[in-house]
Design an enzyme around this catalytic site. Structure first.
Site, PDB file in Angstrom:
ATOM      1  CB  THR A  46     -10.172  24.465  -8.325  1.00 40.42           C
ATOM      2  OG1 THR A  46     -11.254  23.792  -7.676  1.00 40.42           O
ATOM      3  CG2 THR A  46      -9.259  25.082  -7.282  1.00 40.42           C
TER       4      THR A  46
ATOM      5  CG  ASP B 174     -21.557  32.714 -13.963  1.00 43.08           C
ATOM      6  OD1 ASP B 174     -22.483  33.256 -13.329  1.00 43.08           O
ATOM      7  OD2 ASP B 174     -20.677  32.036 -13.422  1.00 43.08           O
TER       8      ASP B 174
END
Length: 660
Positions: free
Chosen positions: A349, A461
């Site tokens: 996060t 990614d």
């Protein structure tokens, strides 16, 4: 708590009798001056009117005051920049003294000699602290390496602090340019960050002990001036200062120095509750400190400190990263308030935070693998912190005192590329020229990671949400949570498949082996997102249109590219130009990784396309030179197009057909 008609407090400090402000409000020797300072607030002072009072305790016979810290600073070449020798002297009464049980003399620095003496120089005491790097410095201890301490004499009422150094800090100026010395409360705990942070600290708290008069309880009781005047008070001889204290009897609370000052109000129970609360707070604080130390070691803090110390010793200051405390980042994010969240994903996060120096940063709660990979995690963090590329988000530091390590990055004010090409109301915000520029900048960053570092990095990614935009919409690649370092002698590595569906290399998905060509595939998906404005995977669409890659390849094979292009892209670009970009994307998306271009080749081609878009006259100037060969060659030459003899060209000068 005060005599009738007397001032009860000065600023935020309560002033209980026998101390007081003004005539008739205090016992002899316990007068307090309440002064107004430059900002308009009021502060209580004792002594010769220059000692600021922080707190007065009737029960313990203690007082906390501020005193100045001694500084001795140098510029790194042995030239002294700043030096002071603060002194402190208590007032007329001989019943107030510096506590020898609650204070200690502390000196901080790696080239430091600190001395404490009284005004008449009837005694000298002090200690020496020395070190030439931080690897031997231990937080929480003052054993002589970075910090030293010694006891102070009993009955001390005035003192002067002096500082000297052995080598003018020339051997430790990069991490310890100053020496500091001061009296400190016994609760003071040294931290290696004090080498630099104490440059801005001017004062520290110190504890005084006080007692009434100069007689014992037995000698004073019944005599004129006896201070324990309440009928529910008791007298206690002071064990530290000549004189005595007064306290309320058991079951009473208040001020024993005033008639009627002690009143029964279940004070014993309240005192018990207060004591238990205080004890619980102390134990909780100790547990928290131990837990933070455990996490720090568990997350590789000692290894990271060693690397940072080695960088300082080797003079590699450009690769030094900051180790933040958990409290710093907690304050920066308002205790990780949900309103501060700016991103969430499978690997952490991200919070927006504001540090004490007003810098805005992005703070990521990362997720790392098992303990066995701690050394690799630290090595990767150090490598990422040393990357200094305009199109890679800068890693500023980390915090390892929490169960999950926290990483601190520079903040990107314009969010993600995905936000600008997919979100409602923003789909047309980027021109074709800006899309090509962003693609070229992101490709340049990935090419740098693959081929320009001592140990290459594969991102693993690559997607539009991991390409961020700063104030000027410059693209910066971010989120290295799944990245891996690849030694030059290894063509590929094997791991559990990680990444994002829709961007995942099919070859990697099937074999579990990832290479730099896995990043090329993900970048190819980003490229067609920029061309089409569509998401990589749309679960709300029909099955045949759900995968953007499948739909794009189908349109390319059937000559229907126009159907899938974004409206603004179609309006602003020529078909030759858009076809060149589409063909580059198609090559990036080939199932066989060996048939895909490298990121360096992709970056070169995109830069060539940008050059033609910004300077279309380039094609006109070179057209006469190429006109004759064009008569005998196929009508279209894209950048990187393969000719009949199998040769490839990546000049970047002719991104599409230059004939009119």
């Amino acid at each position: 708590m005060v005599r009738r008609g007397c001032q009860a407090e000065c600023g935020v400090v309560k002033i209980p009798y026998p101390f007081g402000i003004g005539r008739g409000c205090f016992l002899p020797g316990f007068d307090i001056a309440c002064n107004t300072i430059t900002n308009g607030s009021k502060v209580p002072l004792i002594g010769h009117g220059n000692i600021e009072v922080l707190n007065i305790s009737l029960v313990d016979g203690l007082m906390q005051v501020k005193h100045f810290i001694a500084h001795d600073c140098y510029d790194g070449r042995g030239k002294r920049l700043r030096r002071n020798s603060p002194w402190m002297e208590l007032g007329r009464t001989r019943s107030i003294r510096f506590s020898d049980t609650r204070n200690k003399f502390v000196a901080i620095g790696c080239d430091t000699r600190g001395y404490l003496t009284d005004m008449n120089r009837t005694f000298w005491t002090g200690c020496v602290s020395y070190c030439n790097n931080t690897s031997f410095v231990t937080n929480g201890t003052c054993s002589g390496i970075g910090c030293c301490e010694t006891k102070i004499p009993k009955g001390l009422r005035n003192f002067t602090v002096e500082l000297n150094s052995f080598h003018n800090h020339t051997y430790c100026s990069s991490f310890s340019p100053c020496s500091y010395a001061f009296l400190a409360d016994s609760s003071f705990s040294f931290n290696a960050s004090d080498f630099l942070t104490f440059r801005n600290v001017q004062m520290m708290p110190v504890t005084l002990e006080w007692a009434v008069g100069n007689k014992s309880c037995e000698e004073a009781r019944g005599k004129k001036g006896y201070a324990c005047v309440d009928v529910n008070s008791k007298c206690y001889d002071s064990t530290t200062v000549k004189g005595y204290h007064c306290n309320c009897s058991q079951g009473y609370e208040g001020n024993p120095y005033l008639p009627g000052g002690c009143q029964g109000a279940g004070s014993g129970f309240l005192f018990l509750c207060a004591s238990l609360s205080w004890l619980y707070w102390i134990l909780s604080k100790r547990r928290l400190i131990k837990l933070k130390e455990k996490f720090f070691q568990q997350n590789g803090g000692l290894l990271l400190q060693h690397h940072i110390s080695s960088s300082i010793d080797d003079g590699r200051n450009d690769s030094i990263m900051r180790i933040y405390t958990s409290e710093e980042l907690q304050r920066a994010t308002n205790d990780y308030d949900d309103d501060c969240i700016i991103g969430q994903g499978g690997f952490g996060t991200v919070y927006k935070g504001t540090l004490s120096d007003q810098r805005v940063v992005a703070i990521k709660k990362s997720k790392i693998a098992a303990k066995g990979e701690i050394e690799q995690f630290i090595n990767e963090v150090l490598l990422l912190s040393s990357i200094n590329h305009k199109n890679v988000v800068k890693l500023l530091g980390c915090c390892l005192e929490t169960q999950v390590p926290l990483l601190v990055f520079e903040f990107m004010s314009n969010g993600t590329l995905s936000h600008h090409i997919h979100d409602q109301g923003r789909r047309d915000s980027l021109s074709l020229e800006n899309r090509l520029r962003i693609a070229a900048e992101a490709a340049e960053a990935l090419a740098y990671l693959h081929s320009s570092l001592s140990t290459p990095i594969i991102h693993r990614d690559v997607k539009s949400t991991n390409i961020l935009l700063d104030d000027s919409y410059t693209a910066k690649v971010s989120d290295f949570g799944t990245s891996r370092l690849v030694p030059f002698d290894r063509n590929c590595l094997t791991s559990l498949v990680r990444g994002t569906i829709g961007y995942l290399d099919p070859e990697y998905f099937q074999s579990g082996q990832f290479t730099d060509k896995s990043d090329v595939y993900g970048f190819g998906v980003v490229l067609i997102e920029l061309l089409t404005g569509e998401k990589a995977l749309s679960m709300n669409k029909s099955e045949e249109h759900r995968s953007l890659v499948k739909r794009f390849i189908s349109c390319m094979n059937e000559g229907r590219l126009c159907e899938i292009l974004d409206g603004r892209v179609r309006r602003e670009g020529s078909m030759e130009q858009l076809m060149a970009v589409a063909e580059l994307a198609e090559r990036c998306l080939r199932l066989n990784g060996d048939e895909r271009p490298t990121m360096r080749e992709v970056a070169t081609e995109l830069q060539g396309m940008r050059m033609f878009t910004e300077h279309p006259w380039v094609g006109e100037e070179i057209e006469p030179l190429l006109a004759e060969p064009l008569l005998s060659e196929p009508a279209f030459y894209g950048v990187g197009h393969t000719t009949s003899d199998g040769d490839s060209s990546y000049s970047g000068l002719v991104p599409f057909n230059i004939t009119r």
